[in-house]
Scaffold this motif. Sequence first.
Motif, mmCIF file in Angstrom:
data_model
loop_
_atom_site.group_PDB
_atom_site.id
_atom_site.type_symbol
_atom_site.label_atom_id
_atom_site.label_comp_id
_atom_site.label_asym_id
_atom_site.label_seq_id
_atom_site.Cartn_x
_atom_site.Cartn_y
_atom_site.Cartn_z
ATOM 1 N N VAL A 20 0.824 -1.213 0.000
ATOM 2 C CA VAL A 20 0.000 0.000 0.000
ATOM 3 C C VAL A 20 0.855 1.259 0.000
ATOM 4 O O VAL A 20 0.335 2.370 -0.094
ATOM 5 C CB VAL A 20 -0.972 0.038 1.205
ATOM 6 C CG1 VAL A 20 -2.020 -1.051 1.076
ATOM 7 C CG2 VAL A 20 -0.229 -0.049 2.528
ATOM 8 N N GLY A 21 2.189 1.081 0.119
ATOM 9 C CA GLY A 21 3.073 2.231 0.016
ATOM 10 C C GLY A 21 3.708 2.698 1.315
ATOM 11 O O GLY A 21 4.216 3.823 1.389
ATOM 12 N N LYS A 22 3.719 1.859 2.344
ATOM 13 C CA LYS A 22 4.293 2.263 3.629
ATOM 14 C C LYS A 22 5.765 2.634 3.503
ATOM 15 O O LYS A 22 6.213 3.649 4.057
ATOM 16 C CB LYS A 22 4.144 1.149 4.671
ATOM 17 C CG LYS A 22 2.717 0.807 5.028
ATOM 18 C CD LYS A 22 2.634 -0.186 6.171
ATOM 19 C CE LYS A 22 3.385 -1.465 5.922
ATOM 20 N NZ LYS A 22 2.895 -2.204 4.733
ATOM 21 N N SER A 23 6.511 1.813 2.792
ATOM 22 C CA SER A 23 7.946 2.073 2.673
ATOM 23 C C SER A 23 8.227 3.333 1.862
ATOM 24 O O SER A 23 9.188 4.058 2.133
ATOM 25 C CB SER A 23 8.657 0.864 2.037
ATOM 26 O OG SER A 23 8.495 -0.288 2.852
ATOM 27 N N THR A 24 7.380 3.611 0.880
ATOM 28 C CA THR A 24 7.528 4.842 0.103
ATOM 29 C C THR A 24 7.255 6.057 0.986
ATOM 30 O O THR A 24 7.958 7.074 0.919
ATOM 31 C CB THR A 24 6.573 4.840 -1.106
ATOM 32 O OG1 THR A 24 6.829 3.679 -1.900
ATOM 33 C CG2 THR A 24 6.774 6.091 -1.962
ATOM 34 N N ILE A 25 6.236 5.964 1.836
ATOM 35 C CA ILE A 25 5.947 7.047 2.775
ATOM 36 C C ILE A 25 7.118 7.232 3.744
ATOM 37 O O ILE A 25 7.513 8.365 4.045
ATOM 38 C CB ILE A 25 4.646 6.750 3.549
ATOM 39 C CG1 ILE A 25 3.452 6.771 2.589
ATOM 40 C CG2 ILE A 25 4.434 7.747 4.681
ATOM 41 C CD1 ILE A 25 2.163 6.256 3.197
ATOM 42 N N MET A 26 7.674 6.127 4.208
ATOM 43 C CA MET A 26 8.837 6.188 5.102
ATOM 44 C C MET A 26 9.978 6.947 4.431
ATOM 45 O O MET A 26 10.638 7.796 5.045
ATOM 46 C CB MET A 26 9.272 4.759 5.443
ATOM 47 C CG MET A 26 10.431 4.673 6.409
ATOM 48 S SD MET A 26 9.906 4.773 8.110
ATOM 49 C CE MET A 26 11.263 3.888 8.893
ATOM 50 N N ARG A 27 10.194 6.663 3.158
ATOM 51 C CA ARG A 27 11.259 7.347 2.414
ATOM 52 C C ARG A 27 10.964 8.841 2.306
ATOM 53 O O ARG A 27 11.864 9.669 2.460
ATOM 54 C CB ARG A 27 11.378 6.735 1.017
ATOM 55 C CG ARG A 27 12.526 7.309 0.176
ATOM 56 C CD ARG A 27 12.501 6.729 -1.217
ATOM 57 N NE ARG A 27 11.294 7.118 -1.933
ATOM 58 C CZ ARG A 27 10.678 6.363 -2.844
ATOM 59 N NH1 ARG A 27 11.130 5.165 -3.134
ATOM 60 N NH2 ARG A 27 9.597 6.802 -3.448
ATOM 61 N N GLU A 28 9.713 9.189 2.056
ATOM 62 C CA GLU A 28 9.348 10.604 1.956
ATOM 63 C C GLU A 28 9.514 11.331 3.291
ATOM 64 O O GLU A 28 9.919 12.488 3.336
ATOM 65 C CB GLU A 28 7.904 10.743 1.465
ATOM 66 C CG GLU A 28 7.701 10.373 0.008
ATOM 67 C CD GLU A 28 8.483 11.265 -0.934
ATOM 68 O OE1 GLU A 28 8.544 12.484 -0.688
ATOM 69 O OE2 GLU A 28 9.034 10.742 -1.918
ATOM 70 N N LEU A 29 9.199 10.650 4.378
ATOM 71 C CA LEU A 29 9.296 11.270 5.705
ATOM 72 C C LEU A 29 10.742 11.432 6.162
ATOM 73 O O LEU A 29 11.095 12.439 6.782
ATOM 74 C CB LEU A 29 8.523 10.444 6.736
ATOM 75 C CG LEU A 29 6.992 10.507 6.661
ATOM 76 C CD1 LEU A 29 6.373 9.441 7.554
ATOM 77 C CD2 LEU A 29 6.484 11.887 7.055
ATOM 78 N N THR A 30 11.563 10.434 5.861
ATOM 79 C CA THR A 30 12.936 10.456 6.381
ATOM 80 C C THR A 30 13.958 10.997 5.389
ATOM 81 O O THR A 30 15.037 11.419 5.779
ATOM 82 C CB THR A 30 13.380 9.039 6.792
ATOM 83 O OG1 THR A 30 13.448 8.201 5.622
ATOM 84 C CG2 THR A 30 12.417 8.433 7.802
ATOM 85 N N GLY A 31 13.598 10.960 4.091
ATOM 86 C CA GLY A 31 14.562 11.377 3.080
ATOM 87 C C GLY A 31 15.584 10.305 2.752
ATOM 88 O O GLY A 31 16.553 10.544 2.031
ATOM 89 N N HIS A 32 15.362 9.102 3.257
ATOM 90 C CA HIS A 32 16.292 7.999 3.018
ATOM 91 C C HIS A 32 15.557 6.800 2.450
ATOM 92 O O HIS A 32 14.406 6.528 2.820
ATOM 93 C CB HIS A 32 17.000 7.597 4.316
ATOM 94 C CG HIS A 32 17.937 8.652 4.823
ATOM 95 N ND1 HIS A 32 19.273 8.654 4.532
ATOM 96 C CD2 HIS A 32 17.705 9.756 5.585
ATOM 97 C CE1 HIS A 32 19.841 9.711 5.112
ATOM 98 N NE2 HIS A 32 18.916 10.396 5.755
ATOM 99 N N SER A 33 16.227 6.083 1.572
ATOM 100 C CA SER A 33 15.610 4.921 0.944
ATOM 101 C C SER A 33 15.497 3.777 1.933
ATOM 102 O O SER A 33 16.384 3.526 2.738
ATOM 103 C CB SER A 33 16.433 4.469 -0.269
ATOM 104 O OG SER A 33 16.394 5.443 -1.284
ATOM 105 N N VAL A 34 14.376 3.084 1.858
ATOM 106 C CA VAL A 34 14.166 1.854 2.604
ATOM 107 C C VAL A 34 13.709 0.826 1.584
ATOM 108 O O VAL A 34 13.309 1.172 0.475
ATOM 109 C CB VAL A 34 13.107 2.033 3.718
ATOM 110 C CG1 VAL A 34 13.607 2.973 4.785
ATOM 111 C CG2 VAL A 34 11.793 2.540 3.151
#
Length: 208
Positions: A20-34
């Motif tokens: 659903v895009g959790k990891s993409t949201i994490m990347r947007e919030l932190t500025g780092h790839s997951v």
Amino acid sequence: MFEGRPDRDDEIVLVGRSNVGKSTIMRELTGHSVPTGQKPGVTREPNHFDWASQSFMFTDLPGFGFMSGVEGEHREAIQTDIVHYIEDNAESILAAVLVVDGKSVIDIIDRHSDRGEIPHDVEMYHFLEELGIPTVVAVNKMDKVDDNDDRLNDLCDRLGLFPPWQQWDEDVIAPITAKAGRIDSLRTALQHHIRAAKRDELLQFVTA
């Protein structure tokens, strides 16, 4: 059971179905790839992102529900671990972000309800509510939705919130398109909860 949680006093957790895009949201919030991927279930253990300067972190929890290629027994074990993680760390969780796919969430919820089952997304929302964890429903992939207001009103109805959805847009319902970097409504909702917790020093982590 998940192991290796960093020793941090406060966290914001991301929960939701697979893909659903959790990891993409994490990347947007932190500025780092997951780790992200088209295949559901890429995240099997929590991904933590913390900062040395503050006792705070974001946690991207594994996806729950159906995952193609993953046995039912393993899916259930992951979901149990997610529940235990949230219960064990509830006092440290400033807010939870329940991520749903704006295009498919209503169909998925209704399909389970029609079978007499409690839909996972609804169950998770009320579970977080029962624990007293402030919860933002990040309705992702809204670029693929035509009838935005109707879809968001239907989601409110399924979650037991009174429509129209706009009355919840400050702190509960956040329509976003994470892949395009459009998550301002989510940031606004998280800022609301951080202020409510009187942790203004953490606003820097949810400000673009």
